[in-house]
Structure formats: C-alpha cells, structure tokens
Design an enzyme around this catalytic site. Structure first.
Site, short mmCIF file in Angstrom:
data_model
loop_
_atom_site.label_atom_id
_atom_site.label_comp_id
_atom_site.label_asym_id
_atom_site.label_seq_id
_atom_site.Cartn_x
_atom_site.Cartn_y
_atom_site.Cartn_z
N ASP A 1 1.09 -1.09 0.05
CA ASP A 1 0.13 -0.07 -0.10
C ASP A 1 1.45 1.44 -0.18
OD1 ASP A 1 -2.80 0.99 -0.02
OD2 ASP A 1 -2.16 2.35 1.82
N GLU B 1 0.77 5.86 0.43
CA GLU B 1 0.23 6.94 0.68
C GLU B 1 0.40 7.82 0.08
OE1 GLU B 1 -2.96 7.63 1.86
OE2 GLU B 1 -2.69 5.36 3.28
N GLU C 1 -6.85 17.69 0.17
CA GLU C 1 -7.52 16.21 0.21
C GLU C 1 -7.08 15.34 1.35
OE1 GLU C 1 -7.04 18.75 -2.29
OE2 GLU C 1 -9.09 19.10 -2.10
N HIS D 1 -3.29 11.02 5.44
CA HIS D 1 -3.34 10.34 5.45
C HIS D 1 -1.99 10.95 6.45
CE1 HIS D 1 0.04 13.13 3.18
NE2 HIS D 1 -0.82 11.96 2.64
N HIS E 1 -5.60 7.14 7.46
CA HIS E 1 -4.53 6.77 6.69
C HIS E 1 -2.89 5.75 6.18
CE1 HIS E 1 -8.24 5.22 3.78
NE2 HIS E 1 -8.91 5.73 4.94
N ASP F 1 -2.87 -0.19 7.06
CA ASP F 1 -3.55 -0.66 5.72
C ASP F 1 -3.24 -2.31 4.92
OD1 ASP F 1 -5.36 1.61 6.36
OD2 ASP F 1 -4.85 2.67 4.09
#
Length: 237
Positions: free
Chosen positions: A8, A10, A53, A58, A153, A158
C-alpha cells in the site's frame, strides 16, 4: 514456496502523471499464506506539499517528511524486497501507477517487470460482492477484520489489514498466524515445517441440511442472483 507481498502507498495527491509523489510505502510479507514479520515500511520526502485532501487522509505533513529519504535513495532496496513476489494491492492501478512513475524518473522498468504477478483485491471484491461497497473499511466490516485502530490511513496498517482481508476472501481463514518455527529472515527464504497427520482412519459424520436450512440457503442464492442482475454462474449453468 508461495511468497506474497501486500502493498500500500500514501501519496501527495491523486495524479502521478501531474507530479504527485509517494510519501509512504508499507509492505507485509506472507510465505505460504502466513505472516512472516519481514515487512517493509518507508517514509519519503516527496519534495513537494501534499494536497489538502490527501493530507486529511494520511496526516503526513511536509515538516514531518522533510528529513526522510527521497524515493531514489531507497529504490534498489524496494526492488530487492519485491523481487519475484506476487503483489496483493487494493485498487492496484493507483499504487502501480505511482510506483511506475517513481521508477520511470530513475530510468527503471515498470513494477511488473520485477514481480511475478499483481492481484487487485478491489477487482476481486467487486466480483464477490456485486453492488456492495468494497472499500478496505467496508471489507473489514463485512469480513469481521478489526480495523478499530485505523483513524488515519497509514500504508503499513492498511497493508496489514488488507493481508487479513485477502486471506478471508480467498480461504475464509479467521486470522493470520505468525510463523513460529522460523525467524522473519529465515521465513522469507523457506516455508515453516508442517507436521504431517495421518487422517486416513478418521471417519467424519455427514450432517445433512434440514428443509428449513435448504430453503434459507436457496433464499440467499436468489438474493445474490438478484443483486447481480441474473449473472450468477449457478443460475446460468
């Protein structure tokens, strides 16, 4: 030996093409479908600010990331870790697109050139649960995976949640097991030794479904068939 890497990222925003960068990479290793503890977790200085956003998602500020290594400094370590593994990614085109752009900046080949395969759990979930919400949070709720620690997140968290979700989606296993017989370094190179049990003399009783249970089962199948607009395999066979 089956080696899976659940991955994963970010990022600073949603568009790698427009210059957004990876700020965090989280990878969880599974060997023969068991967690090994040989994970990879890195933060990067993206040399740009995150969009508002993305920052809300994160929480990784420009100040926090300012002293972290640049992606280029860790690229070879990342490739060595991922080499020949099957990648498990939720919404794979997004993460793969960002990884490819980072590699492109360094004159490296696309991600798929270094791994054996890429499996997209979002695509899997859409097939398994048509018409349902299939975000990672939604899948955790549906498959009873504990995500209570997920307020923001984070790539590693994750990835850990997705590992559990993937095992549940593909085998229905309730929880992942840490390999006990090997250290993480040993586990990444060899599967744990499994004791063999002779089951040849064991006779299992056959428990037949009652009429009520059969009716309930048929109702569930009918509901799934309705949700998929009559596209279920068992109705079309």
């Amino acid at each position: 030996m089956s080696r899976l890497i659940v991955l994963d990222t970010e990022t600073t925003g949603l568009s790698a093409v427009d210059g957004d960068r990876i700020v965090e990479l989280g990878c969880v290793e599974l060997v023969n479908r068991k967690l090994t503890g040989n994970n990879l977790h890195l933060y990067f200085n993206p040399e740009r600010d995150s969009h508002e956003e993305a920052l809300r998602v994160h929480g990784l500020t420009t100040e926090f990331l300012s002293d972290k290594p640049k992606f280029a400094e860790k690229a070879q370590d990342i490739l060595a870790y991922l080499q020949d593994a099957e990648l498990i990614i939720h919404n794979a085109p997004f993460d793969v697109g960002f990884m490819n752009k980072e590699f492109e900046r360094l004159g490296l080949k696309p991600l798929k050139s270094y791994v054996s395969a890429v499996t997209d759990t979002l695509a899997m979930a859409k097939e398994m649960f048509p018409g349902k919400r299939n975000s990672l949070d939604a899948l955790c709720d549906r498959l009873e995976v504990d995500n209570s620690g997920r307020t923001l997140h984070g790539a590693l968290l994750d990835a850990e949640l997705l590992a559990d979700v993937y095992i549940n989606m593909t085998r229905g296993q309730d929880a992942l097991l840490i390999m006990e017989d090997d250290t993480p370094q040993q586990a990444s190179g060899a599967a744990a030794t499994m004791a063999r049990v002779d089951l040849s003399n064991i006779q299992l009783p056959v428990l037949r479904a009652s009429e009520h249970e059969l009716a309930a089962h048929e109702a569930v199948l009918a509901e799934i068939d309705k949700s998929s607009d009559g596209k279920t395999i068992w109705r079309n066979a």
